[in-house]
Design a protein around this motif. Structure first.
Motif, mmCIF file in Angstrom:
data_model
loop_
_atom_site.group_PDB
_atom_site.id
_atom_site.type_symbol
_atom_site.label_atom_id
_atom_site.label_comp_id
_atom_site.label_asym_id
_atom_site.label_seq_id
_atom_site.Cartn_x
_atom_site.Cartn_y
_atom_site.Cartn_z
ATOM 1 N N VAL A 1 33.746 46.285 49.071
ATOM 2 C CA VAL A 1 33.656 45.875 47.240
ATOM 3 C C VAL A 1 32.246 45.595 46.638
ATOM 4 O O VAL A 1 31.169 44.969 47.494
ATOM 5 C CB VAL A 1 33.919 44.704 48.141
ATOM 6 N N GLU B 1 39.438 45.199 35.219
ATOM 7 C CA GLU B 1 40.203 46.331 36.130
ATOM 8 C C GLU B 1 39.499 46.666 37.362
ATOM 9 O O GLU B 1 38.208 46.090 37.591
ATOM 10 C CB GLU B 1 39.759 47.975 34.810
ATOM 11 N N VAL B 2 39.875 47.175 38.527
ATOM 12 C CA VAL B 2 39.929 47.438 39.769
ATOM 13 C C VAL B 2 39.198 49.372 39.629
ATOM 14 O O VAL B 2 40.926 49.809 39.439
ATOM 15 C CB VAL B 2 40.282 46.810 40.526
ATOM 16 N N TYR C 1 38.838 52.624 42.744
ATOM 17 C CA TYR C 1 38.933 52.429 43.525
ATOM 18 C C TYR C 1 39.202 54.585 43.654
ATOM 19 O O TYR C 1 39.413 55.425 42.992
ATOM 20 C CB TYR C 1 40.419 52.588 44.331
ATOM 21 N N ALA D 1 43.099 47.856 45.703
ATOM 22 C CA ALA D 1 42.560 47.670 43.981
ATOM 23 C C ALA D 1 44.293 47.279 43.007
ATOM 24 O O ALA D 1 43.858 46.027 42.051
ATOM 25 C CB ALA D 1 42.388 48.580 43.873
ATOM 26 N N VAL E 1 44.256 43.400 44.173
ATOM 27 C CA VAL E 1 43.390 42.806 42.909
ATOM 28 C C VAL E 1 43.610 42.572 41.715
ATOM 29 O O VAL E 1 43.165 41.588 41.264
ATOM 30 C CB VAL E 1 41.612 43.083 43.685
ATOM 31 N N GLN E 2 43.800 43.508 40.651
ATOM 32 C CA GLN E 2 44.436 43.973 40.053
ATOM 33 C C GLN E 2 45.153 43.017 39.148
ATOM 34 O O GLN E 2 45.424 41.774 38.706
ATOM 35 C CB GLN E 2 44.253 45.612 39.144
ATOM 36 N N ALA F 1 44.794 48.603 38.198
ATOM 37 C CA ALA F 1 43.701 49.817 38.733
ATOM 38 C C ALA F 1 43.303 51.144 38.470
ATOM 39 O O ALA F 1 44.637 51.526 38.563
ATOM 40 C CB ALA F 1 44.471 49.402 40.227
ATOM 41 N N ILE G 1 36.325 49.640 46.871
ATOM 42 C CA ILE G 1 36.763 49.167 46.307
ATOM 43 C C ILE G 1 35.483 48.473 45.043
ATOM 44 O O ILE G 1 34.669 47.752 45.670
ATOM 45 C CB ILE G 1 38.030 47.852 45.476
ATOM 46 N N VAL H 1 34.708 46.251 41.461
ATOM 47 C CA VAL H 1 35.613 44.803 40.998
ATOM 48 C C VAL H 1 34.884 45.048 38.950
ATOM 49 O O VAL H 1 33.360 44.254 39.550
ATOM 50 C CB VAL H 1 35.739 44.203 41.149
ATOM 51 N N SER I 1 35.573 42.392 37.075
ATOM 52 C CA SER I 1 36.449 41.111 37.038
ATOM 53 C C SER I 1 36.894 40.837 35.589
ATOM 54 O O SER I 1 38.204 40.378 35.308
ATOM 55 C CB SER I 1 35.676 39.798 37.121
ATOM 56 N N ILE J 1 40.266 37.247 43.530
ATOM 57 C CA ILE J 1 40.023 38.374 44.563
ATOM 58 C C ILE J 1 39.833 38.242 45.895
ATOM 59 O O ILE J 1 40.944 39.560 46.972
ATOM 60 C CB ILE J 1 37.854 38.827 44.411
#
Length: 175
Positions: A82, A97-98, A100, A109, A112-113, A125, A142, A144, A146, A168
């Motif tokens: 990560v 946005e995440v 991958y 992703a 987490v998103q 994502a 991924i 991140v 935030s 997260i």
């Protein structure tokens, strides 16, 4: 037990310049505080976790960061890598946005998103095959983003750094 590595994006170069975005919040400094909290919450969720922060004032250029991080990540036997970042766009952008690259990364992703979107605007994502972190890691990875560090409302929401870390971690752990 699953094992994650948390990488803090960016560093401070030999000349004292920080390679990260800055606004109301400095991306590097924020994520340097976020990473150990994320590690703690992941461990609470039954994961093992390590944190990687580039040594400060070691590199002459930001391109040298990957030569430090990637070997540590790739020999660590991790299930997930990560990398923590914050976005910036002259104050106009906002949300989380995440990124991958792999299908396994996509599953993390998306989770987490979904968690970050409970607090920040949902930017989704997103698959990306141009980022060195996603391309250079052996484990699923991924990246991140935030929130936007130059957007006042995003920064206000991001002030609760423990909440961001928990979101997260819960996303990674599937809680």
């Amino acid at each position: 037990m699953k094992k994650a590595v948390i990488s803090v994006g960016h560093s401070i170069l030999k000349n004292g310049m920080c390679t990260s975005a800055s606004g109301s919040v400095n991306e590097y400094q924020y994520n340097k505080k976020l990473a150990p909290l994320l590690k703690e919450y992941l461990e609470t969720n039954g994961w093992a976790a390590d944190v990687i922060v580039c040594p400060e004032k070691k590199f002459a250029a930001k391109t040298e960061e990957k030569s430090y991080k990637l070997p540590l990540i790739n020999k660590g036997g991790y299930d997930l890598a990560v990398e923590l970042h914050l976005n910036a766009s002259d104050g106009a952008g906002h949300g989380a946005e995440v990124y991958y690259k792999t299908e396994t990364g996509k599953a993390y992703a998306l989770r987490v998103q979904k968690k970050l979107a409970a607090v920040f605007r949902d930017r989704g994502a997103k698959k990306d095959d141009h980022l060195y972190f996603l391309n250079g890691t052996k484990p699923a990875a991924i990246l991140v983003e935030s929130f936007f560090c130059d957007n006042k409302s995003d920064c206000e929401c991001g002030k609760d750094i423990k909440k961001v870390a928990k979101l997260i971690a819960d996303g990674i752990a599937g809680k």
